[in-house]
Design an enzyme around this catalytic site. Sequence first.
Site, PDB file in Angstrom:
ATOM      1  N   ASP A 111      44.418  38.803  34.766  1.00 48.33           N
ATOM      2  CA  ASP A 111      43.504  38.183  33.814  1.00 48.33           C
ATOM      3  C   ASP A 111      43.331  39.084  32.590  1.00 48.33           C
ATOM      4  O   ASP A 111      43.062  40.278  32.721  1.00 48.33           O
ATOM      5  CB  ASP A 111      42.152  37.956  34.500  1.00 48.33           C
ATOM      6  CG  ASP A 111      41.207  37.088  33.683  1.00 48.33           C
ATOM      7  OD1 ASP A 111      41.699  36.235  32.912  1.00 48.33           O
ATOM      8  OD2 ASP A 111      39.989  37.254  33.832  1.00 48.33           O
ATOM      9  N   SER A 113      41.455  41.559  36.899  1.00 42.80           N
ATOM     10  CA  SER A 113      41.424  42.166  35.575  1.00 42.80           C
ATOM     11  C   SER A 113      42.211  43.475  35.642  1.00 42.80           C
ATOM     12  O   SER A 113      42.557  43.951  36.737  1.00 42.80           O
ATOM     13  CB  SER A 113      39.986  42.453  35.157  1.00 42.80           C
ATOM     14  OG  SER A 113      39.424  43.461  35.988  1.00 42.80           O
ATOM     15  N   SER A 127      31.381  30.099  34.470  1.00 40.05           N
ATOM     16  CA  SER A 127      30.377  30.215  35.525  1.00 40.05           C
ATOM     17  C   SER A 127      29.130  29.405  35.191  1.00 40.05           C
ATOM     18  O   SER A 127      28.714  29.328  34.032  1.00 40.05           O
ATOM     19  CB  SER A 127      29.998  31.681  35.749  1.00 40.05           C
ATOM     20  OG  SER A 127      31.032  32.362  36.435  1.00 40.05           O
ATOM     21  N   HIS A 173      32.323  34.501  27.885  1.00 34.05           N
ATOM     22  CA  HIS A 173      32.150  35.358  29.059  1.00 34.05           C
ATOM     23  C   HIS A 173      30.712  35.869  29.135  1.00 34.05           C
ATOM     24  O   HIS A 173      29.978  35.864  28.145  1.00 34.05           O
ATOM     25  CB  HIS A 173      33.119  36.541  28.994  1.00 34.05           C
ATOM     26  CG  HIS A 173      34.550  36.145  29.080  1.00 34.05           C
ATOM     27  ND1 HIS A 173      35.141  35.741  30.259  1.00 34.05           N
ATOM     28  CD2 HIS A 173      35.522  36.071  28.137  1.00 34.05           C
ATOM     29  CE1 HIS A 173      36.411  35.446  30.033  1.00 34.05           C
ATOM     30  NE2 HIS A 173      36.662  35.635  28.757  1.00 34.05           N
ATOM     31  N   ASP A 194      46.662  38.391  26.696  1.00 36.47           N
ATOM     32  CA  ASP A 194      45.596  38.061  25.750  1.00 36.47           C
ATOM     33  C   ASP A 194      45.777  38.908  24.490  1.00 36.47           C
ATOM     34  O   ASP A 194      45.267  40.023  24.391  1.00 36.47           O
ATOM     35  CB  ASP A 194      44.232  38.311  26.380  1.00 36.47           C
ATOM     36  CG  ASP A 194      43.090  38.007  25.417  1.00 36.47           C
ATOM     37  OD1 ASP A 194      43.368  37.546  24.299  1.00 36.47           O
ATOM     38  OD2 ASP A 194      41.923  38.244  25.793  1.00 36.47           O
TER      39      ASP A 194
END
Length: 313
Positions: A82, A50, A211, A175, A104
Site C-alpha cells: 500500500d 504499508s 473507514s 486518510h 503512489d
Amino acid sequence: MPLVNTKKMFEDAYEGKYAVGAFNVDILTQCQAVLEAAEECNSPVILSFSSGSRDFFHPGNIKDILLIAAKDIHIPWAIHLDHGKSFEICKACIDEGFTSVMIDASAYDFEENVRITKEVVEYAHAHGVTVEGELGPCSKKDDPRFKKYTDPEMVFEFVKRTGVDSLAVSMGTCHGLAKFQPNEVPTLQFDLIEEVEKLLPGFPLVLHGSSSIPDEYLNIFNNYGGELKGTKGVPEELLRQVAQTAVCKINIGTDFRVAFVGGLRKSLSEIKDKFEPRNFLVPAREQCKKLVKEKLSNVFQSSGKVINILKEE
C-alpha cells in the site's frame, strides 16, 4: 491456499457489482483474522502492507510466513503493498513475492507520475504482479468540480499511458480519523466514477480512506483507556453504493486497527491473572474477525463471490 494477484479478483468484482476488501495489517495475528474471516464468508480478500508495516513484519519472508499461516485457507487472497512511494520499494516487494503493489507517485506532477508508474508496471507485469496507481486532483481550468477531485479525462490518459491495472482516485474521502468536517454532510463523487466508467469501461477504481469508524469499536477503544476524538468516517450506506460501481477495491485501515487495539485494550484491562500474550491477542483477533466479516458481508457485498475468481483463465 490460492495466493493470487488482483486481476481476476477485480474483473469479477466489476461484473458482479461488489468490492474486494483490502485490510491494512501489521502483525501475523491480524493477518489470521482477515484470512479466517474471509474464509468463513467465502470472500476474496487482500492483505495490505504499508512500507512501515512491511519493515516491522519481516521484509523478505512475508510471503513464506503467510503461506504457512494460510495452509487451510481456500479463498483467493493477495499480498499488497500500500502506498509504495518509489520504484525501488515496489521492486523489492515484487521480488519478495507480493502479488500486488501500489505505486503512489501522486505527489509528483502528472508527467513524472506517469513515468514512475509505467516503470513499475513494466517490471511488475514481467513478474505476474498487478499494479495500482494513484492520481490525485488535476484541475481543469474551466471546471471547478475538479479542483478538489481527480479529473476523469486525466484518468483516461494516465491509464492508457501507464498500463496500470487499477487506480486510486480522489472522490471525496481521505486518510485518518476525520474524513469530513464536523458539520459537513458526507458525500462521494458518484458522477466522477460514472464519467471514468464511460471513458474506461471495465476498468477498476480504488477507494482509499474508507473507514466508517463505527461507534461500537470506537467506544470499546475509548472505554478502556483510549482517547480518540474528532472522528467522522464514511457512512456505510455510501460504501454499499460505491461497491456497486466501478470501484472494485475498498481500503480499510483505521477501522481495522481501532478494532484490534480496542480488543487488546479491553482484554488487558479485564484479564488480571494471566500473562501469556495469547490470552490477550485472541480477543483482539476476534474483534478484527467480527469487523472484517461485517465489512465483507454487509458493506462490500463480496461474501460467496469466489467461484469465478478461481476458474482457469
